[in-house]
Design a protein around this motif. Structure first.
Motif, PDB file in Angstrom:
ATOM      1  N   UNK A   5       0.869  -1.238   0.222  1.00 40.89           N
ATOM      2  CA  UNK A   5      -0.040  -0.086   0.172  1.00 40.89           C
ATOM      3  C   UNK A   5       0.969   1.293   0.000  1.00 40.89           C
ATOM      4  N   UNK A   6       0.678   2.064  -1.020  1.00 48.93           N
ATOM      5  CA  UNK A   6       1.478   3.294  -1.047  1.00 48.93           C
ATOM      6  C   UNK A   6       0.668   4.519  -1.037  1.00 48.93           C
ATOM      7  N   UNK A   7       0.707   5.222  -0.085  1.00 52.34           N
ATOM      8  CA  UNK A   7      -0.027   6.567   0.063  1.00 52.34           C
ATOM      9  C   UNK A   7       0.633   7.594  -0.563  1.00 52.34           C
ATOM     10  N   UNK A   8       0.104   8.489  -1.367  1.00 52.96           N
ATOM     11  CA  UNK A   8       0.736   9.752  -1.772  1.00 52.96           C
ATOM     12  C   UNK A   8      -0.134  10.722  -1.620  1.00 52.96           C
ATOM     13  N   UNK A   9       0.582  11.998  -1.505  1.00 54.76           N
ATOM     14  CA  UNK A   9      -0.175  13.279  -1.454  1.00 54.76           C
ATOM     15  C   UNK A   9      -0.981  13.805  -2.862  1.00 54.76           C
ATOM     16  N   UNK A  10      -2.236  14.055  -2.708  1.00 56.43           N
ATOM     17  CA  UNK A  10      -2.659  14.573  -3.902  1.00 56.43           C
ATOM     18  C   UNK A  10      -3.755  13.616  -4.570  1.00 56.43           C
ATOM     19  N   UNK A  11      -4.568  13.991  -5.540  1.00 63.07           N
ATOM     20  CA  UNK A  11      -5.354  13.237  -6.339  1.00 63.07           C
ATOM     21  C   UNK A  11      -4.846  12.947  -7.861  1.00 63.07           C
ATOM     22  N   UNK A  12      -4.249  11.907  -7.808  1.00 59.15           N
ATOM     23  CA  UNK A  12      -3.309  11.464  -9.242  1.00 59.15           C
ATOM     24  C   UNK A  12      -4.697  11.014 -10.108  1.00 59.15           C
ATOM     25  N   UNK A  13      -4.312  11.846 -11.396  1.00 57.42           N
ATOM     26  CA  UNK A  13      -5.148  11.596 -12.305  1.00 57.42           C
ATOM     27  C   UNK A  13      -5.256  10.321 -13.029  1.00 57.42           C
ATOM     28  N   UNK A  14      -6.084   9.703 -13.710  1.00 55.59           N
ATOM     29  CA  UNK A  14      -6.160   8.196 -14.378  1.00 55.59           C
ATOM     30  C   UNK A  14      -5.087   7.999 -15.271  1.00 55.59           C
ATOM     31  N   UNK A  31      -5.393  12.739  -0.919  1.00 56.68           N
ATOM     32  CA  UNK A  31      -4.539  11.497  -0.989  1.00 56.68           C
ATOM     33  C   UNK A  31      -4.991  10.710  -2.190  1.00 56.68           C
ATOM     34  N   UNK A  32      -4.128   9.797  -2.542  1.00 55.83           N
ATOM     35  CA  UNK A  32      -4.260   8.561  -3.321  1.00 55.83           C
ATOM     36  C   UNK A  32      -3.796   7.485  -2.864  1.00 55.83           C
ATOM     37  N   UNK A  33      -4.405   6.393  -2.646  1.00 56.62           N
ATOM     38  CA  UNK A  33      -3.832   5.219  -2.268  1.00 56.62           C
ATOM     39  C   UNK A  33      -3.638   4.031  -3.338  1.00 56.62           C
ATOM     40  N   UNK A  34      -2.422   3.968  -3.682  1.00 50.84           N
ATOM     41  CA  UNK A  34      -2.079   2.791  -4.622  1.00 50.84           C
ATOM     42  C   UNK A  34      -1.798   1.488  -4.008  1.00 50.84           C
ATOM     43  N   UNK A  35      -2.281   0.305  -4.457  1.00 48.57           N
ATOM     44  CA  UNK A  35      -2.197  -0.732  -3.755  1.00 48.57           C
ATOM     45  C   UNK A  35      -2.248  -1.919  -4.845  1.00 48.57           C
ATOM     46  N   UNK A  36      -1.468  -3.132  -4.361  1.00 50.06           N
ATOM     47  CA  UNK A  36      -1.282  -4.232  -5.378  1.00 50.06           C
ATOM     48  C   UNK A  36       0.006  -4.959  -5.040  1.00 50.06           C
ATOM     49  N   UNK A  37       0.215  -6.125  -5.779  1.00 51.61           N
ATOM     50  CA  UNK A  37       1.154  -7.096  -5.663  1.00 51.61           C
ATOM     51  C   UNK A  37       2.268  -6.460  -6.610  1.00 51.61           C
ATOM     52  N   UNK A  53      10.275  10.894  -9.352  1.00 46.32           N
ATOM     53  CA  UNK A  53      10.578  11.651 -10.493  1.00 46.32           C
ATOM     54  C   UNK A  53       9.605  12.374 -11.207  1.00 46.32           C
ATOM     55  N   UNK A  54       8.200  12.034 -10.745  1.00 46.20           N
ATOM     56  CA  UNK A  54       7.158  12.797 -11.163  1.00 46.20           C
ATOM     57  C   UNK A  54       6.762  13.887 -10.104  1.00 46.20           C
ATOM     58  N   UNK A  55       7.667  13.941  -9.261  1.00 51.25           N
ATOM     59  CA  UNK A  55       7.295  15.022  -8.067  1.00 51.25           C
ATOM     60  C   UNK A  55       6.334  14.731  -7.118  1.00 51.25           C
ATOM     61  N   UNK A  60       3.296   7.440   2.679  1.00 53.43           N
ATOM     62  CA  UNK A  60       3.307   6.178   3.653  1.00 53.43           C
ATOM     63  C   UNK A  60       3.506   4.814   2.373  1.00 53.43           C
ATOM     64  N   UNK A  61       4.514   4.071   3.018  1.00 52.25           N
ATOM     65  CA  UNK A  61       4.659   2.707   2.234  1.00 52.25           C
ATOM     66  C   UNK A  61       4.512   1.590   3.249  1.00 52.25           C
TER      67      UNK A  61
END
Length: 68
Positions: A5-14, A31-37, A53-55, A60-61
């Motif tokens: 689970x990777x939590x990042x600041x902001x609402x990431x676009x599709x 926030x946007x929460x990315x999660x997966x294997x 790199x994308x800034x 959190x990870x």
């Protein structure tokens, strides 16, 4: 393979979340929460480096323990 689970600041676009095909995105307020294997530590490092790199600020990870 491990689930992350990777939590990042902001609402990431599709368009940005599609860059990470092995991860799903859930949007929360400010926030946007990315999660997966991910295959291994190298794959995780690749995702984190790409976000940097994308800034995009990484908040959190977390590695979710497997149930086996």
């Amino acid at each position: 393979m491990a689930h992350y689970v990777i939590r990042v600041k902001g609402d990431l676009s599709p368009e940005l979340t599609e860059v990470f095909p092995s991860l799903m995105a859930n949007h929360e307020p400010a926030q946007t929460v990315l999660h997966g294997d991910l295959e291994d530590q190298s794959a995780l490092t690749g995702v984190l480096n790409h976000l940097d790199t994308l800034g995009i600020t990484i908040i959190e990870v977390v590695q979710i323990p497997s149930s086996t």
